[in-house]
Scaffold this motif. Structure first.
Motif, short mmCIF file in Angstrom:
data_model
loop_
_atom_site.label_atom_id
_atom_site.label_comp_id
_atom_site.label_asym_id
_atom_site.label_seq_id
_atom_site.Cartn_x
_atom_site.Cartn_y
_atom_site.Cartn_z
N LEU A 39 4.63 -3.38 -13.47
CA LEU A 39 4.36 -4.78 -13.75
C LEU A 39 3.83 -5.49 -12.51
CD1 LEU A 39 4.47 -7.25 -15.57
CD2 LEU A 39 6.88 -7.53 -14.96
N PHE A 40 4.42 -5.22 -11.35
CA PHE A 40 3.96 -5.88 -10.13
C PHE A 40 2.55 -5.44 -9.77
CE2 PHE A 40 3.53 -6.04 -5.47
CZ PHE A 40 3.70 -7.41 -5.27
N GLU A 41 2.29 -4.15 -9.83
CA GLU A 41 0.96 -3.65 -9.47
C GLU A 41 -0.12 -4.20 -10.39
OE1 GLU A 41 1.66 0.50 -9.66
OE2 GLU A 41 2.85 0.53 -7.81
N GLU A 42 0.21 -4.32 -11.69
CA GLU A 42 -0.78 -4.86 -12.63
C GLU A 42 -0.95 -6.36 -12.47
OE1 GLU A 42 -2.84 -3.37 -14.63
OE2 GLU A 42 -2.14 -1.40 -14.02
N SER A 43 0.00 -7.01 -11.83
CA SER A 43 -0.11 -8.46 -11.61
C SER A 43 -0.88 -8.78 -10.34
CB SER A 43 1.29 -9.08 -11.52
OG SER A 43 1.99 -8.94 -12.73
N CYS A 44 -0.96 -7.82 -9.44
CA CYS A 44 -1.64 -8.07 -8.17
C CYS A 44 -3.15 -8.22 -8.36
CB CYS A 44 -1.39 -6.92 -7.20
SG CYS A 44 0.29 -6.80 -6.57
N GLN A 45 -3.74 -9.06 -7.57
CA GLN A 45 -5.19 -9.16 -7.57
C GLN A 45 -5.76 -7.94 -6.88
OE1 GLN A 45 -6.07 -12.80 -5.57
NE2 GLN A 45 -5.82 -14.07 -7.40
N ARG A 46 -6.82 -7.37 -7.46
CA ARG A 46 -7.41 -6.17 -6.86
C ARG A 46 -8.73 -6.47 -6.15
NH1 ARG A 46 -6.70 -1.99 -11.93
NH2 ARG A 46 -4.52 -2.43 -12.35
N GLU A 47 -9.20 -7.70 -6.23
CA GLU A 47 -10.46 -8.04 -5.58
C GLU A 47 -10.30 -8.00 -4.07
OE1 GLU A 47 -8.95 -9.81 -7.83
OE2 GLU A 47 -10.22 -9.70 -9.61
N GLY A 48 -11.42 -7.93 -3.38
CA GLY A 48 -11.39 -7.81 -1.93
C GLY A 48 -10.73 -8.97 -1.23
N GLN A 49 -10.76 -10.16 -1.85
CA GLN A 49 -10.23 -11.32 -1.17
C GLN A 49 -8.71 -11.37 -1.19
OE1 GLN A 49 -11.93 -11.51 -4.00
NE2 GLN A 49 -11.09 -13.00 -5.42
N SER A 50 -8.05 -10.43 -1.89
CA SER A 50 -6.59 -10.50 -1.98
C SER A 50 -5.94 -10.33 -0.62
CB SER A 50 -6.07 -9.45 -2.96
OG SER A 50 -6.43 -8.15 -2.53
N VAL A 51 -6.50 -9.45 0.24
CA VAL A 51 -5.94 -9.28 1.58
C VAL A 51 -6.11 -10.56 2.39
CG1 VAL A 51 -6.19 -8.05 3.77
CG2 VAL A 51 -6.21 -6.78 1.63
N SER A 52 -7.30 -11.12 2.37
CA SER A 52 -7.53 -12.35 3.14
C SER A 52 -6.70 -13.50 2.60
CB SER A 52 -9.02 -12.71 3.12
OG SER A 52 -9.49 -12.89 1.79
N THR A 53 -6.53 -13.57 1.27
CA THR A 53 -5.69 -14.62 0.70
C THR A 53 -4.25 -14.47 1.15
OG1 THR A 53 -7.09 -14.78 -1.27
CG2 THR A 53 -4.86 -15.66 -1.45
N SER A 54 -3.74 -13.26 1.16
CA SER A 54 -2.36 -13.04 1.59
C SER A 54 -2.20 -13.32 3.08
CB SER A 54 -1.94 -11.60 1.28
OG SER A 54 -1.83 -11.41 -0.12
N ILE A 55 -3.18 -12.96 3.89
CA ILE A 55 -3.11 -13.28 5.32
C ILE A 55 -3.06 -14.78 5.52
CG2 ILE A 55 -4.43 -13.21 7.48
CD1 ILE A 55 -5.39 -10.43 6.69
N ARG A 56 -3.87 -15.50 4.75
CA ARG A 56 -3.85 -16.97 4.87
C ARG A 56 -2.50 -17.54 4.45
NH1 ARG A 56 -4.59 -20.61 1.10
NH2 ARG A 56 -5.46 -19.07 -0.34
N LEU A 57 -1.94 -17.01 3.34
CA LEU A 57 -0.63 -17.48 2.90
C LEU A 57 0.44 -17.21 3.94
CD1 LEU A 57 -0.64 -16.33 -0.85
CD2 LEU A 57 -0.61 -18.69 -0.02
N LEU A 58 0.37 -16.04 4.58
CA LEU A 58 1.37 -15.70 5.58
C LEU A 58 1.19 -16.54 6.84
CD1 LEU A 58 3.78 -13.90 5.84
CD2 LEU A 58 2.31 -12.08 6.70
#
Length: 293
Positions: free
Chosen positions: A164-183
């Motif tokens: 469920l978690f893996e299917e909920s995660c965004q797979r696009e390239g910006q997901s890493v940059s989005t998470s870095i910004r959130l952190l």
């Protein structure tokens, strides 16, 4: 009982990732980004290559948050985990006393012990339930208990929390940059009572000195979702407007679920499995036999 479907209707929930791993399976991939941890709390936060934040808390509790705010809470000491989808309409629980999967207005429960494997489904029509030592499926609704026909997913066939978690995660390239910004924007403080607190996006996290972790996610329209896990006694709790559940280990080991006026209780000690709906009760006793109360 059937394995989780892979058809297109539920593919977004249960399909497995088809992309090949970018790293050797023998070597864990390095984090994409790591934030220096607070030395006094012993906590680290990293952005994994898959694009989600991994907050490694004390007492071997790990909280993963995807770029679109899906949540996975893992209690490694007590072998339990929970996940909440980004859209918040799906939830999964894995616990030594049973497993639970919510998808939309339906909630399925499965428990396994030396007496039998027991399944139940809460859905708009009522509560259906059965066991692997029973030839029939039963329905408990406003008219009482009677036999019916139904299908149940085998919640032990796959790792439902991880899927469920893996299917909920965004797979696009910006997901890493989005998470870095959130952190980068995350906030941390410690209360006078010694509670460590973090805010990451719309997720509020607390961990007490004894290790109890509380995770809250509030939506814009006011709905609140709470996940709790204790590394000391194995208790877990999930609360939302639609469903409330608890599970525990030890002398009071159990699994309890409530959705509206429908309830399910399983005793890890006596193995009694009871469902309640509209003033009626039914289930399986200590010997695994059907009982209608």
């Amino acid at each position: 009982i059937s394995a989780l479907p892979t058809d297109t209707n539920l593919a977004s929930l249960f399909s497995t990732l088809s992309l090949p791993p970018p790293f050797s399976p023998h070597l864990p991939p390095p984090p994409a980004w790591q934030r220096p941890h607070h030395s006094d709390s012993g906590v680290t936060a990293v952005v994994e290559q898959e694009g989600y934040i991994s907050l490694r808390l004390r007492h071997a509790v790990v909280l993963d948050i995807s770029a679109n705010q899906a949540i996975r809470l893992t209690n490694n000491l007590k072998n339990s985990s929970m996940s909440l989808s980004a859209c918040t309409t799906q939830m999964a629980l894995v616990h030594p006393k049973g497993r639970i999967l919510q998808y939309g207005p339906r909630v399925e429960v499965q428990t396994e012990d030396e007496v039998s494997v027991k399944n139940a489904k809460i859905y708009p029509r009522g509560i259906s339930f059965t066991a692997n030592n029973m030839a029939l499926v039963y329905l408990l609704d406003e008219a009482g208990a009677r036999s019916t026909s139904d299908m149940f997913h085998d919640l032990y066939a796959t790792q439902i929390v991880d899927t469920l978690f893996e299917e909920s995660c965004q797979r696009e390239g910006q997901s890493v940059s989005t998470s870095i910004r959130l952190l980068d924007m995350a906030r941390y403080w410690r209360t006078e009572a010694g509670v460590d607190c973090w805010v990451i996006g719309h997720v509020f996290i607390q961990q007490t000195e004894d290790g109890l972790v509380t995770v809250e996610r509030e939506l814009q329209h006011g709905d609140n979702f709470v996940l709790k896990t204790s590394p000391s006694n194995g208790k877990v709790r999930f609360d939302s407007r639609f469903v409330q559940l608890t599970a525990s280990l030890g002398d009071e080991s159990h699994m309890f679920l409530r959705s509206g006026d429908r309830r399910l209780h399983y005793s890890g000690q006596s193995k009694v499995f009871t469902v309640r709906n509209a003033g009626h009760s039914a289930g399986f006793d200590e010997e695994g036999e059907l009982r209608i109360f």
